[in-house]
Design a protein around this motif. Structure first.
Motif, PDB file in Angstrom:
ATOM      1  N   ARG A 118      -3.519   3.363  -5.373  1.00 61.41           N
ATOM      2  CA  ARG A 118      -3.249   3.035  -3.815  1.00 61.41           C
ATOM      3  C   ARG A 118      -2.137   2.048  -3.550  1.00 61.41           C
TER       4      ARG A 118
ATOM      5  N   ARG B 164       1.046  -1.261  -0.028  1.00 67.01           N
ATOM      6  CA  ARG B 164       0.047   0.115   0.042  1.00 67.01           C
ATOM      7  C   ARG B 164       0.953   1.346  -0.167  1.00 67.01           C
TER       8      ARG B 164
ATOM      9  N   ALA C 182       1.679   5.143   0.567  1.00 61.23           N
ATOM     10  CA  ALA C 182       1.387   6.167   1.814  1.00 61.23           C
ATOM     11  C   ALA C 182       0.370   7.126   1.194  1.00 61.23           C
ATOM     12  N   TYR C 183       0.304   7.567   0.043  1.00 60.72           N
ATOM     13  CA  TYR C 183      -0.369   8.504  -0.652  1.00 60.72           C
ATOM     14  C   TYR C 183      -0.827   7.983  -1.874  1.00 60.72           C
TER      15      TYR C 183
END
Length: 95
Positions: free
Chosen positions: A56, A47, A49-50
């Motif tokens: 994502r 995943r 972080a942003y």
């Protein structure tokens, strides 16, 4: 030649065979620049972080290579041109 680390994130919609093809392509970039790959570590899908370009998740890869300094610019150029790589970072390792 100096030791470098190349970290890059591949788009999540690319399957395992596609990831292998991209990793082979990066190894080819290094070979064309008269460098050699010391290690190639595929960390797998993680995943972010942003969100990056509405994604994502991404497949993280870390490559350790010995490169001449002039080859680094060409490899960074190839990373920028690739649509399958979301982000990359190339840095010189400390001895």
């Amino acid at each position: 030649m100096k030791p470098y680390e190349l970290a890059f994130i591949i788009k999540p919609n690319i399957d395992e065979e596609g990831v292998t093809a991209i990793v082979d392509k990066v190894s080819g970039y290094i070979g064309r620049g008269q460098g050699e790959v010391a290690a190639m570590n595929i960390w797998g899908r993680r995943r972010l972080a942003y969100p990056i370009k509405n994604h994502r998740e991404g497949t993280y890869v870390l490559c350790e290579a010995n490169l001449p300094p002039l080859a680094v610019q060409e490899i960074e150029r190839e990373f920028r041109l690739s649509e399958d790589i979301l982000r990359f970072l190339v840095f010189k390792k400390e001895n």
